[in-house]
Design a protein around this motif. Sequence first.
Motif, PDB file in Angstrom:
ATOM      1  N   SER A 241      33.105   5.061  -5.929  1.00  8.50           N
ATOM      2  CA  SER A 241      32.217   5.857  -5.260  1.00  8.50           C
ATOM      3  C   SER A 241      32.545   6.904  -4.745  1.00  8.50           C
ATOM      4  CB  SER A 241      31.611   4.527  -4.016  1.00  8.50           C
ATOM      5  OG  SER A 241      32.683   4.321  -3.317  1.00  8.50           O
ATOM      6  N   GLY A 242      33.649   7.400  -5.115  1.00  8.80           N
ATOM      7  CA  GLY A 242      34.001   9.020  -4.642  1.00  8.80           C
ATOM      8  C   GLY A 242      34.923   8.851  -3.562  1.00  8.80           C
ATOM      9  N   GLY A 243      35.522   7.914  -3.257  1.00 11.19           N
ATOM     10  CA  GLY A 243      36.195   7.726  -1.734  1.00 11.19           C
ATOM     11  C   GLY A 243      37.700   7.813  -2.181  1.00 11.19           C
ATOM     12  N   LYS A 244      38.503   7.830  -1.359  1.00 11.29           N
ATOM     13  CA  LYS A 244      40.078   7.726  -1.623  1.00 11.29           C
ATOM     14  C   LYS A 244      40.662   6.500  -0.952  1.00 11.29           C
ATOM     15  CE  LYS A 244      42.970  11.200  -1.428  1.00 11.29           C
ATOM     16  NZ  LYS A 244      43.570  12.198  -1.777  1.00 11.29           N
ATOM     17  N   VAL A 245      41.766   5.890  -1.540  1.00 10.36           N
ATOM     18  CA  VAL A 245      42.258   4.687  -0.817  1.00 10.36           C
ATOM     19  C   VAL A 245      43.112   5.218  -0.048  1.00 10.36           C
ATOM     20  CG1 VAL A 245      44.033   2.953  -1.426  1.00 10.36           C
ATOM     21  CG2 VAL A 245      42.339   3.510  -3.112  1.00 10.36           C
ATOM     22  N   GLN A 246      43.132   4.592   1.351  1.00 13.25           N
ATOM     23  CA  GLN A 246      44.130   4.827   2.400  1.00 13.25           C
ATOM     24  C   GLN A 246      45.293   3.820   2.493  1.00 13.25           C
ATOM     25  OE1 GLN A 246      43.534   7.218   4.613  1.00 13.25           O
ATOM     26  NE2 GLN A 246      41.562   7.616   3.575  1.00 13.25           N
ATOM     27  N   GLY A 247      46.282   4.535   2.680  1.00 17.88           N
ATOM     28  CA  GLY A 247      47.698   3.643   2.842  1.00 17.88           C
ATOM     29  C   GLY A 247      47.718   2.866   3.995  1.00 17.88           C
ATOM     30  N   GLU A 248      47.584   1.539   3.773  1.00 15.77           N
ATOM     31  CA  GLU A 248      47.646   0.828   5.060  1.00 15.77           C
ATOM     32  C   GLU A 248      47.812  -0.687   4.789  1.00 15.77           C
ATOM     33  OE1 GLU A 248      43.232   0.589   6.426  1.00 15.77           O
ATOM     34  OE2 GLU A 248      42.684   0.394   4.473  1.00 15.77           O
ATOM     35  N   THR A 249      48.196  -1.401   5.699  1.00 15.95           N
ATOM     36  CA  THR A 249      48.582  -2.752   5.698  1.00 15.95           C
ATOM     37  C   THR A 249      47.538  -3.644   5.950  1.00 15.95           C
ATOM     38  OG1 THR A 249      50.826  -2.014   6.753  1.00 15.95           O
ATOM     39  CG2 THR A 249      50.263  -4.485   6.718  1.00 15.95           C
ATOM     40  N   LEU A 250      47.318  -4.439   4.897  1.00 23.63           N
ATOM     41  CA  LEU A 250      45.950  -5.192   4.886  1.00 23.63           C
ATOM     42  C   LEU A 250      46.341  -6.841   4.797  1.00 23.63           C
ATOM     43  CD1 LEU A 250      44.371  -3.519   1.885  1.00 23.63           C
ATOM     44  CD2 LEU A 250      43.945  -3.125   4.337  1.00 23.63           C
ATOM     45  N   HIS A 251      45.374  -7.531   5.478  1.00 25.92           N
ATOM     46  CA  HIS A 251      45.318  -9.090   5.445  1.00 25.92           C
ATOM     47  C   HIS A 251      44.191  -9.420   4.606  1.00 25.92           C
ATOM     48  CE1 HIS A 251      45.722 -12.969   7.014  1.00 25.92           C
ATOM     49  NE2 HIS A 251      44.687 -13.115   7.346  1.00 25.92           N
TER      50      HIS A 251
END
Lengths: 476, 94
Positions: A241-251
Amino acid sequence: MSADVEYEPVIGLEIHVQLKTRTKMFCGCELSFGDPPNIHVCPVCLGLPGSLPVVNARAIHLGLMIGMAVGSELAPRSIFHRKNYFYPDLPKGYQISQFDLPLCLGGKLGDVRIHRVHLEEDAAKLTHVGESGRIHGSDSSIVDYNRGGTPLAEIVTEPDVRSAEQAREWLNMLRVTLRQLGVSDVNMEEGSLRCDANISIRPVGDTELHTKTELKNMNSFRYIERGIHAEVARQIEIVRSGGKVQGETLHFDPRTERITSLRSKEEAHDYRYFPEPDLVPITISAEMLDAARAEVPELPTARAERYASTLGLSDDAAKLLADRAELAAYFESVLEVDSVEPVAAANWVTELAARLDEGDPAGSKVEPRALASLIGLLSSKAINVGAARQVLDRLVAEGGDPLAIVEAEGLGAIGGGDELADAVAAAIAANPDVAEKIRDGNMKAIGPIIGHVMKATKGRADGGEVTRLVRQQLGL
Amino acid sequence: MIDREQVLHVARLARLQLTDDEVERMAGELSSILGHIETISGLDLDGVEPTSHVVEVSNALRPDVPRPSLDREVALSQAPARTADGFLVPSPQA
Ligand SMILES: [Zn+2]
């Protein structure tokens, strides 16, 4: 990027395993699980001022064993670093870990390369007490420092994993390997094995690595598989959808299948590592290497390979036995009894294992000698498969000698004697239409005749022998 | 030169609350410390191993033998807040 681009996941894994020592990494407090809170604590693992850590020699030894098992380069000199951050489960305000000089570098397990293996200390256990309901931010937590300071090995892979299924299978291989090494209990429910996954996606064919997210604290291999699936899908959706993945910590919440961000940005990793001044370097001596090497057993992957290549077992059968050390040991003791054919031995050890649930066959009533004798009775056609299974049931329940059981129960196969010939003749007489079909060349129709014979002989007849007699008596 | 934002970042990592005056002073002090480091960085240190420890000792190891732990009451006696068997802390999630 357009919607028709195909993406592949690029996954690296970080596995923490609690080492099976008696005492903690840097103090003499005993390791425990499930004990009353705060009874295995001392000035060192409470981080009291003036206390000094001392490295547990056994933890180094177990770390070297892991390195050897995955073919790492073992660092001739390694040092500990302080990893600084504030959290109540970390009483000193830093975790003693390793940074640029870890104990083990590189290596490979299965088709996944190992980046490094280093040693560190575990954090304490926090229990959230819950909101008071009146004043915002008045929640509190209770800390139990029993677990704080438990020795951990952190195993970091290269980003070589390409699917959630591969991640689960590889983690299982790692768990089986570590269990047979004897370095850890590798029990996910008790937290002695924990796994984080670093996940990114890229267009198929691309060789670059893209921004990754870190999926934390997944406490079963099934959740890891589902969590990776969900995160890969989320990233693909963002990019499409044209976005960028953010580097983050996920649960990943396995109940809702939802992925949420775990830490806010301002707490981004900034650990300010520096060499731990309270601990001198570790230099690995020839004696330390010899001692570690002497304790490394034949590992499941090597053992499965040997079973397949030198004993002729199928890959599946080889893996099934090799993955459980107790089955492999029992299998080998069956082979030691006279000349038991390995493939048959593998089949019957598997049959036995299925009857024992998760139990160790060595602790069952079935002696390796008895299983070997059962296999002998079967291969000499003294009994058929159905009878052999009945004998095995009896052995599991009561133990004893297979031959004696066969004789006492009348389970012996009816060979080529008159008894079987008579039974076949009777079966043909009772099924004239079937006999007609067979005469016309349709051997597949033989079922009812074999069934008739088996019923008449209480299952003792050999199927192959019955077929031979049917052909003979029908003049084929 | 260390700027105000960097001082606040380091202060946040160290959980320190600084007044505006202190931020000003710290910016100066930290800058002068970094000045010293820059002087050292100017030296030609190619081929010199970084010194992580100043003593020539290695492998100060301990056998894996349990030693007595503290009595829980003693351990908890220094805690600012406690429950019957644990240390009570502000929730890190709050
Ligand atoms: Zn301790």
